[in-house]
Design an enzyme around this catalytic site. Structure first.
Site, short mmCIF file in Angstrom:
data_model
loop_
_atom_site.label_atom_id
_atom_site.label_comp_id
_atom_site.label_asym_id
_atom_site.label_seq_id
_atom_site.Cartn_x
_atom_site.Cartn_y
_atom_site.Cartn_z
N LEU A 190 22.98 85.70 109.39
CA LEU A 190 22.53 84.42 109.87
C LEU A 190 21.35 84.15 110.12
O LEU A 190 20.98 83.46 110.36
CB LEU A 190 23.50 83.15 110.70
CG LEU A 190 24.75 83.64 110.09
CD1 LEU A 190 26.07 82.90 111.29
CD2 LEU A 190 25.11 82.76 109.04
N TYR B 256 20.92 81.89 99.60
CA TYR B 256 20.71 81.45 98.69
C TYR B 256 21.77 81.46 97.69
O TYR B 256 22.61 81.34 96.91
CB TYR B 256 19.54 81.03 98.18
CG TYR B 256 19.47 80.55 96.61
CD1 TYR B 256 19.77 79.46 96.81
CD2 TYR B 256 18.55 81.19 96.19
CE1 TYR B 256 19.51 78.44 94.87
CE2 TYR B 256 17.37 79.96 95.01
CZ TYR B 256 18.98 79.26 94.48
OH TYR B 256 18.77 78.20 93.08
N TYR C 254 6.20 92.89 98.51
CA TYR C 254 7.75 93.06 98.16
C TYR C 254 8.40 93.47 96.90
O TYR C 254 9.50 94.32 97.01
CB TYR C 254 7.92 91.06 97.62
CG TYR C 254 9.33 90.79 97.31
CD1 TYR C 254 10.71 91.26 97.72
CD2 TYR C 254 9.34 90.88 95.87
CE1 TYR C 254 11.53 90.84 97.22
CE2 TYR C 254 10.32 90.50 95.41
CZ TYR C 254 11.13 90.02 96.29
OH TYR C 254 12.52 90.05 95.11
N LYS D 59 11.43 96.53 96.68
CA LYS D 59 12.70 96.95 95.69
C LYS D 59 12.78 98.31 94.71
O LYS D 59 13.39 98.12 94.78
CB LYS D 59 12.79 95.56 94.61
CG LYS D 59 13.21 94.27 95.36
CD LYS D 59 13.94 93.78 95.83
CE LYS D 59 15.31 92.86 97.43
NZ LYS D 59 15.93 93.25 96.82
N ILE E 243 -0.44 73.90 92.63
CA ILE E 243 -0.89 74.85 91.12
C ILE E 243 -2.02 75.81 92.01
O ILE E 243 -2.81 75.28 92.31
CB ILE E 243 -1.01 73.85 90.72
CG1 ILE E 243 0.15 72.95 90.52
CG2 ILE E 243 -0.95 74.62 88.81
CD1 ILE E 243 -0.43 72.26 88.90
N HIS F 13 9.12 78.18 97.25
CA HIS F 13 8.67 78.29 95.28
C HIS F 13 9.07 77.07 95.10
O HIS F 13 9.07 76.00 95.16
CB HIS F 13 10.88 78.73 95.21
CG HIS F 13 11.16 80.27 95.66
ND1 HIS F 13 12.16 80.37 96.56
CD2 HIS F 13 10.57 81.27 95.40
CE1 HIS F 13 12.15 82.30 96.94
NE2 HIS F 13 11.06 82.37 96.15
N ASN G 163 12.97 95.66 106.71
CA ASN G 163 14.85 94.97 106.22
C ASN G 163 14.70 95.42 104.95
O ASN G 163 16.10 96.04 104.69
CB ASN G 163 14.49 93.74 106.66
CG ASN G 163 15.59 93.46 105.97
OD1 ASN G 163 16.84 93.56 106.37
ND2 ASN G 163 16.02 92.18 105.05
N ASP H 55 23.64 92.42 111.93
CA ASP H 55 22.08 92.86 111.59
C ASP H 55 22.26 94.25 110.85
O ASP H 55 23.01 94.97 111.42
CB ASP H 55 20.90 92.90 112.68
CG ASP H 55 19.80 92.58 111.87
OD1 ASP H 55 19.16 91.32 111.69
OD2 ASP H 55 19.21 93.48 111.22
N ASP I 184 0.70 87.23 91.96
CA ASP I 184 0.79 86.66 91.20
C ASP I 184 0.73 87.01 89.29
O ASP I 184 -0.11 86.87 89.31
CB ASP I 184 0.73 84.77 91.23
CG ASP I 184 1.90 84.97 91.41
OD1 ASP I 184 2.69 84.95 91.29
OD2 ASP I 184 1.51 83.64 92.12
N1 UDP Z 1 3.41 78.24 92.33
C1 UDP Z 1 2.54 77.14 92.55
N2 UDP Z 1 2.07 75.93 93.07
C2 UDP Z 1 3.91 76.71 94.40
C3 UDP Z 1 4.44 78.01 94.51
C4 UDP Z 1 4.64 78.71 93.05
O1 UDP Z 1 1.66 76.82 91.48
O2 UDP Z 1 3.81 75.76 95.52
C5 UDP Z 1 3.77 79.15 91.00
C6 UDP Z 1 3.96 80.85 91.51
O3 UDP Z 1 1.73 81.20 91.24
C7 UDP Z 1 4.53 81.27 90.27
C8 UDP Z 1 5.23 80.13 90.14
O4 UDP Z 1 4.72 78.84 90.64
O5 UDP Z 1 3.17 81.30 89.53
C9 UDP Z 1 6.77 80.89 90.65
O6 UDP Z 1 6.45 81.11 91.80
P1 UDP Z 1 7.87 81.14 92.90
O7 UDP Z 1 7.23 81.58 94.33
O8 UDP Z 1 8.82 80.10 92.93
O9 UDP Z 1 8.30 82.70 92.19
P2 UDP Z 1 7.95 84.11 92.31
O10 UDP Z 1 7.10 83.32 90.81
O11 UDP Z 1 7.33 84.51 93.02
O12 UDP Z 1 8.93 84.84 92.40
#
Ligand code: UDP
Length: 326
Positions: free
Chosen positions: A33, A11, A139, A143, A205, A187, A90, A50, A283
């Protein structure tokens, strides 16, 4: 300059390749790929490889590159809890393989895709680069480990790097040819637009009981074309100053999940059904970039990250994906 783009079929990497088309840099791509698409590599030479294959990586790097950009990593927070081995192997071990090959071959310039997830739960409303790295999910840990390795490798071997800490990458290229295409998609923005187009029946949500303006998580959404531009500025800076550094790439502004859904409804003019579920593990409630440093030092500005523009471009891309899936 001769540049190797690792993960160019994915992406963010593919938007970088598009940007390189308008420069004089000589660019090649390394990608396994596994999740990316060969067509995203345009006419740039592609090495299908790879990063775990150290011998092959070494022989590709021997073609005298000046700089390596590394986009190839796993990025799904939820999956990183379930399968941390995949993430550490990875994102950390393979990256270390790569860095060791680079040091052996005296390729000492590196641009690294890092993440705002290195900050964990922020201690202030706006997060600047001096905020401690206290990741809360595997994750983010992978990083942060690489960023620490990069500091040590600069001190010991003179490997100069710029780590770019992405906030929420989103949107699609303005020419409509490339965009976000993960499988499975996790996402927020693509999932909302899938609910609008009918590919999904609703958007879930994750949590509406956060201490935020409307109870849903707040994030800083940054258009992928603005991300690509930041990489170009970073590599110029690296070549000019030969100084390792770290920069946030974000928009300095936060939107809640509910606000994003609201804008998506307006842009698409479609009904989007929602379902509230409990919070997703790992989160933070709010993550918004202080982007002063990249603005001042790299002269970067966000040109495509107005939320309406982000969602319009992603919606245009979702229409295209619909035709792929027919
Ligand atoms: N989120 C959500 N529903 C979804 C996917 C994401 O409510 O189906 C929320 C998630 O909890 C976060 C925000 O959207 O607060 C962004 O999440 P995403 O996975 O896009 O990116 P991240 O912040 O994890 O990198």
């Amino acid at each position: 300059m001769k540049i190797l783009v690792i993960g160019g079929a994915g992406y963010v990497g593919s938007h970088m390749l598009k940007r390189f088309q308008d420069t004089n840099h000589e660019v090649e791509v390394l990608d396994n790929l596994s999740t990316g698409f060969e067509t995203n590599c345009l006419d740039f030479p592609l090495h299908k490889c790879d990063l775990s294959n150290r011998e092959q990586v070494y022989s590709i790097l021997k073609n005298k590159f000046d700089l390596v950009m590394h986009f190839a990593s796993f990025i799904n927070v939820g999956e990183s809890y379930i399968n941390p081995q995949k993430y550490y192997e990875n994102n950390v071990i393979n990256t270390l393989n790569l860095l060791n090959c680079m040091v052996d071959l005296k390729i000492l310039n590196f641009v690294f895709s890092s993440t705002a997830a290195v900050y964990g739960e922020p201690k202030s409303n706006l997060v600047s680069e001096i905020h401690p790295m206290t990741p809360v999910n595997p994750y983010g840990h992978t990083k942060a480990i690489v960023e620490n390795i990069l500091k040590n490798y600069d001190n010991a071997y003179g490997l100069k790097s710029i780590s770019l800490r992405y906030f929420n990458a989103c949107g699609a290229h303005s020419d409509g040819t490339i965009g976000e295409r993960h499988d499975p998609e996790t996402h927020l923005i693509p999932l909302i637009l899938q609910a609008a187009s009918g590919r999904k029946n609703k958007i879930t949500i994750y949590g509406d009981d956060y201490p935020t303006k409307d109870g849903t998580c707040v994030r800083d959404y940054i258009h992928v074309m603005d991300l690509a531009e930041a990489h170009l500025l970073a590599l110029d800076r690296l070549f000019q100053l030969q100084l390792s550094d770290v920069y946030n790439i974000g928009n300095n502004e936060g939107f809640s999940v509910k606000e994003i859904i609201g804008v998506a409804k307006k842009i698409t003019n479609k009904k989007i059904d929602i379902e509230i579920q409990s919070r997703r593990k790992g989160d933070p409630a709010e993550l918004i970039a202080d982007n002063q440093k990249i603005k001042l030092e790299l002269n970067w500005t966000a040109k495509h990250s107005d939320l309406d523009k982000i969602i319009s471009s992603a919606w245009q891309w979702e229409q295209k994906l619909l035709t792929f899936n027919q």
